[in-house]
Design an enzyme around this catalytic site. Structure first.
Site, short mmCIF file in Angstrom:
data_model
loop_
_atom_site.label_atom_id
_atom_site.label_comp_id
_atom_site.label_asym_id
_atom_site.label_seq_id
_atom_site.Cartn_x
_atom_site.Cartn_y
_atom_site.Cartn_z
N THR A 58 22.23 -39.21 -21.14
CA THR A 58 22.26 -38.63 -22.36
C THR A 58 21.87 -37.23 -22.42
O THR A 58 22.11 -36.49 -23.45
CB THR A 58 20.84 -39.47 -22.95
OG1 THR A 58 19.80 -39.35 -21.88
CG2 THR A 58 21.01 -40.82 -23.53
N LYS B 230 22.75 -33.96 -25.32
CA LYS B 230 21.72 -32.97 -25.60
C LYS B 230 22.56 -31.78 -25.33
O LYS B 230 22.29 -30.72 -26.18
CB LYS B 230 20.58 -32.97 -24.73
CG LYS B 230 19.68 -34.57 -25.16
CD LYS B 230 18.63 -34.90 -24.14
CE LYS B 230 18.25 -36.07 -24.37
NZ LYS B 230 17.57 -36.84 -23.11
N LYS C 7 24.59 -38.83 -8.81
CA LYS C 7 24.82 -37.77 -9.83
C LYS C 7 25.35 -36.45 -9.17
O LYS C 7 25.57 -35.67 -9.97
CB LYS C 7 23.50 -37.68 -10.21
CG LYS C 7 22.90 -38.76 -11.17
CD LYS C 7 21.46 -38.41 -11.83
CE LYS C 7 20.64 -39.57 -12.48
NZ LYS C 7 21.38 -39.99 -13.94
N LYS D 182 18.65 -33.39 -14.25
CA LYS D 182 18.72 -34.94 -14.39
C LYS D 182 17.78 -35.27 -13.23
O LYS D 182 17.55 -34.45 -12.29
CB LYS D 182 19.87 -35.51 -14.63
CG LYS D 182 21.10 -34.83 -13.60
CD LYS D 182 22.45 -35.43 -13.63
CE LYS D 182 23.14 -34.83 -14.75
NZ LYS D 182 23.50 -35.78 -15.78
N ARG D 183 17.59 -36.66 -13.16
CA ARG D 183 16.84 -37.07 -11.73
C ARG D 183 17.75 -36.94 -10.61
O ARG D 183 19.09 -36.76 -10.88
CB ARG D 183 16.79 -38.64 -11.88
CG ARG D 183 15.53 -39.08 -12.63
CD ARG D 183 14.41 -38.57 -12.15
NE ARG D 183 13.92 -39.19 -11.09
CZ ARG D 183 12.78 -40.01 -10.78
NH1 ARG D 183 12.06 -40.27 -11.77
NH2 ARG D 183 12.55 -40.33 -9.65
N HIS E 23 21.10 -51.17 -18.20
CA HIS E 23 21.22 -49.82 -18.08
C HIS E 23 21.87 -49.34 -16.66
O HIS E 23 21.69 -48.09 -16.39
CB HIS E 23 19.80 -48.96 -18.15
CG HIS E 23 19.34 -49.18 -19.76
ND1 HIS E 23 19.60 -48.19 -20.60
CD2 HIS E 23 18.85 -49.99 -20.32
CE1 HIS E 23 19.02 -48.57 -21.73
NE2 HIS E 23 18.36 -49.94 -21.56
C1 26V Z 1 17.09 -47.05 -10.80
C2 26V Z 1 17.27 -47.01 -9.52
C3 26V Z 1 16.00 -47.50 -8.75
C4 26V Z 1 16.14 -47.62 -7.34
C5 26V Z 1 16.75 -46.61 -6.63
C6 26V Z 1 18.34 -46.48 -7.43
C7 26V Z 1 18.20 -46.64 -8.70
C8 26V Z 1 19.38 -46.15 -9.49
C9 26V Z 1 19.29 -45.94 -10.86
C10 26V Z 1 18.10 -46.60 -11.39
C11 26V Z 1 18.32 -46.53 -12.87
C12 26V Z 1 17.66 -47.67 -13.54
C13 26V Z 1 17.98 -47.81 -15.18
C14 26V Z 1 18.26 -46.44 -15.63
O1 26V Z 1 17.22 -45.69 -15.85
N1 26V Z 1 19.48 -46.21 -16.38
C15 26V Z 1 19.85 -45.24 -16.94
O2 26V Z 1 19.64 -45.24 -18.35
C16 26V Z 1 19.82 -44.37 -19.25
C17 26V Z 1 19.71 -44.77 -20.67
O3 26V Z 1 20.74 -45.68 -20.97
C18 26V Z 1 21.43 -44.06 -19.00
O4 26V Z 1 21.79 -42.97 -19.86
C19 26V Z 1 21.60 -43.69 -17.63
O5 26V Z 1 22.99 -43.59 -17.13
C20 26V Z 1 21.21 -44.66 -16.64
O6 26V Z 1 21.14 -44.15 -15.28
#
Ligand code: 26V
Length: 768
Positions: A613, A617, A511, A505-506, A317
């Site tokens: 996602t 929506k 982003k 979003k987060r 992801h």
């Molecule tokens: C986690 C972290 C944690 C440490 C700091 C930086 C950082 C950056 C990104 C993430 C995301 C981890 C995985 C995640 O949540 N991915 C999300 O998954 C969604 C479902 O597939 C997708 O729509 C999003 O684009 C994706 O960021």
């Protein structure tokens, strides 16, 4: 509730009787949202209940509002798993979720003077009505200790000794599929001490904390989601969470498996069971299944390995290096010694194969190895130990093949595929936008509810004046609802007839909420000095949580709020634009926001958002996407065409090139750019002093760290695109038509389609 529980058992009995292949979807996150209304819709009982309660003088929606929205996740990944459970149950797949029952969900966010305040989300305090504890199915999970080798008649064995045990207690939450025919469940585990004792001696000596230490240590494992992992203690806790979920989950699976197929049908397991790992958090599924097959069931390595790889599949992801999980090997060895041994053996055999089969084995081992430089790389373990790997949108899957997992792809191209994410159209359209749902049904009938691709039938109304007017009225109703929520929560009054431009979003640098806030500051400056006139008033709405330790993201929240103060308190400017930051973004708040959007801001640095996602929506609710060619925006823009969305900015190739070539110099770029010089100056020159702040962190990221996310570089293109879009809003016929086409094309983004693709290409549940 009791009936639902019975139906759940009936569904399981049917699956068992028919020997239906089962999918176990392991995920650290499940953002299931509120369930009462969802259950009633799917059981076809909503109208009866609403009416019945109203006869008793009770407003159903007041009641539904009181339900907790469990924050068992942090963002898109967690909501995706919940949508997948909904779609599996609704389309007749025997899909079960496996996760953790965190005592505190993701923090609740308050905004105080522009600063994010985190408060614990104690969602279990007043009992959660939908879960059912299954203490009789609790299992022991072992941590620490040592592993001894034994020989029995020349056969090597392993004995795990001196470990600490924790009890994993399952709780099941029913997942009711649409139509109510299939009721599956999400099983979440809570960690408890094996036996509820205290150290009496320590207690009597007044050392209360010490006396309870074992209990607290066990309970800490499922206390909070994503504990900070900057310190070794936090990393150990994360590893324990992951292993507990996996070990307990696999024990549940094997219990069911043995009860159906007996205890010697292990070779058939891939025909009957799929274990899907949602990102790498559940990657211990691979060595854990090996451990059970080898140590408990007595299989040989090669047989256990074929079974494991036949059962497990993996979704990636993210491509961001800082988000790819790696654990220090010595830590793994200490916390889960037998599991680490198995990982070492998988790695040894894999590297040996590379040496035998590939030329440049040294580099291949470094890129593809699991254990490299004292770290254990969970993504590589997940690829090596599974039969299928997928990304979550076309561009993301392409980047996996061409870049992040290139060597794996070259070695085994058929293993990789794309499964573009989807969303539950039942929750995000039927449930949260009822006026739009009934307009759609009035036009094309009910069939889209079961078969969302049928939404395409709306296209024939693209020039139907009356339908377009009704669509505009529906949008206005949703905007009025959101406006009243905003007024209640933040005291800000927004004009329902202004454009609702929304980014939720987060909070994350990639982003680029900052880019959006810069646009607003540019508008503020321009409206104030008269250089910009807007044809339509606009309200800019933001919402999202920043990770607790993520200082930059928190500074951006403060910045947005400071811009909001400037804008909203200026007599001239606030007549034309307003800015709102809605606190505590979560599933239930999200459901109120999506229906009200005119413009959907999807503006990540190209190549960095795996899918997104929220973009889907918004689209499904008739908003127009303003976005970069990133994540699923690529599919959105292809489906609706460039007349019905607005794409801007650098492409992923341009971003990659700029990063490689180091040709971009942000200071130089800004020095030749009047608008950006002014805005970046305002960050630190006292302009925001009235809100008590300078924004040096943001300033440094842009000017001293060379604007890694190309906020400045994309600014002109972004503002130009936004201006064009906001001008178009004035032509209501064109705008409403665009909106209708977006809805009509959104069926593709139903998670029913995504799940059907996973099933067809990966799980094959219909193949048996
Ligand atoms: C986690 C972290 C944690 C440490 C700091 C930086 C950082 C950056 C990104 C993430 C995301 C981890 C995985 C995640 O949540 N991915 C999300 O998954 C969604 C479902 O597939 C997708 O729509 C999003 O684009 C994706 O960021």
């Amino acid at each position: 509730m009791r009936e639902t529980a019975e139906d759940k058992e009936n569904t399981m009995s049917r699956f068992v009787k028919n020997k239906t292949k089962m999918v176990f979807y392991f995920s650290m996150e499940f953002l299931i949202g509120k369930l009462l209304e969802n259950y009633l819709i799917n059981l076809g009982l909503l109208d009866v209940v609403v009416k019945g309660l109203s006869d008793l003088g009770i407003d159903f929606y007041d009641l539904a509002e009181m339900e907790n929205d469990p924050g068992l996740g942090s963002g898109g990944l967690g909501r995706l798993s919940a949508c997948f459970l909904d779609s599996m149950a609704s389309t007749g797949i025997a899909g079960y979720g496996v996760g953790l029952r965190f005592r505190f969900g993701l923090f609740k966010q308050r905004i105080d003077n522009g600063y994010q305040i985190e408060q614990p989300d104690a969602w279990l305090t007043n009992e959660y009505p939908w879960e059912m504890a299954k203490p009789s199915e609790a299992v022991e999970v072992k941590f620490g200790g040592v592993v001894d080798r034994t020989y029995d008649n020349g056969k090597l064995g392993f004995i795990h000794k001196g470990y600490d045990s924790v009890l994993a207690v399952p709780y099941d939450i029913p997942i009711v599929g649409y139509g109510g025919k299939n009721i599956t469940s999400l099983r979440i585990f809570q960690a408890l001490p094996m036996d509820d004792t205290v150290d009496m001696q320590a207690f009597n000596n007044g050392k209360y904390a010490e006396a309870m230490a074992k209990k607290s240590e066990a309970e800490a494992i499922t206390c909070i989601l994503y504990p900070e992992d900057g310190q070794p203690s936090g990393r150990v806790l994360r590893i324990k969470q992951e292993y507990l979920m996996v070990s307990a989950g696999i024990a549940s699976i094997l219990r069911i498996y043995e009860s159906i197929y007996g205890n010697d049908a292990w070779a058939d397991m891939p025909k009957h069971v799929s274990i899907h790992i949602n990102d790498t958090h559940p990657a211990f599924c691979i060595p854990e299944l090996m451990r059970v097959l080898l140590d408990d069931k007595g299989l040989e390595w090669d047989d256990a390995w074929d079974i494991t790889r036949g059962v497990v599949s993996y979704t990636n992801h993210t491509v961001l290096p800082e988000a790819l999980e790696k654990w220090p090997s010595d830590m793994l060895q200490h916390v889960v010694p037998r599991i680490y041994m198995i990982i070492e053996e998988i790695d040894r055999r894999f590297k040996e194969m590379l040496r035998n089969e590939l030329g440049d084995w040294y580099n291949n081992c470094r890129n593809m190895g699991i254990i490299v430089d004292g770290m254990t790389r969970m993504a590589n373990l997940s690829i090596i130990g599974s039969h299928h790997v997928n990304g979550v949108a076309e561009i993301h899957s392409q980047i996996l093949k061409a870049d992040l997992f290139k060597d794996f792809y070259l070695m085994n191209p058929d293993k990789f595929s794309n499964k573009t994410n989807g969303i539950s159209h039942r929750r995000f359209l039927m449930q949260s936008n009822k006026p739009l749902a009934s307009l759609i049904t009035d036009c094309i009938g009910e069939s889209w509810k079961k078969d969302p691709e049928k939404l395409s039938g709306l296209e024939k109304y693209a020039n139907d004046k009356s339908v377009l007017e009704k669509l505009a009225a529906v949008k206005r109703e949703s905007k009025a609802r959101l406006a009243s929520y905003i007024s209640k929560k933040s005291g800000i009054d927004v004009d329902v007839d202004s454009i609702f431009d929304i980014q939720v979003k987060r909070m994350h640098a990639y982003k680029r909420q900052l880019l959006n806030a810069f646009k607003v500051l540019w508008l503020y400056n321009g409206i104030k000095d008269g250089s910009v006139t807007l044809p339509h008033p606009c309200v800019f709405i933001f919402s999202g949580k920043a990770a607790q330790g993520y200082h930059f993201a928190k500074e951006v929240i403060k910045f947005i709020c400071s811009v909001a103060d400037k804008v909203n308190s200026d007599e001239k400017v606030s007549k034309v634009i307003k800015v709102v930051f809605i606190e505590n973004f979560c599933v239930s708040v999200a459901q109120q926001i999506y229906p009200a959007a005119d413009i959907s801001e999807q503006i990540s640095t190209a190549g960095m958002e795996a899918s997104g996602t929220g973009n889907m929506k918004f689209m499904m609710n008739g908003a127009i996407t303003l976005g970069t060619l990133d994540g699923a925006n690529v599919e959105i823009s292809r489906l609706v065409g460039n007349d019905n969305c607005k794409i801007f900015g650098m492409t992923a190739e341009e971003v990659a090139h700029a990063l490689r070539s180091r040709e971009y110099n942000s200071r130089q770029f800004v020095s030749g750019h009047g608008t950006l010089s002014k805005i970046t100056g305002q960050l630190v020159d006292g302009f925001f002093n009235s809100s008590g702040q300078s924004f040096w962190g943001i300033h440094d990221a842009l000017m001293s760290r060379n604007d890694e996310f190309f906020v400045l570089k994309d600014f002109d293109s972004y503002v130009g695109a936004w201006m064009e879009l906001s001008n178009t809003y004035g032509d209501s016929k064109v705008w409403n038509r665009m909106s209708l086409i977006n809805i009509a094309k959104s069926g593709f983004f139903s998670s029913d389609r995504t799940i059907a693709e996973y099933d067809r290409d990966i799980w094959n549940t219909k193949g048996v």
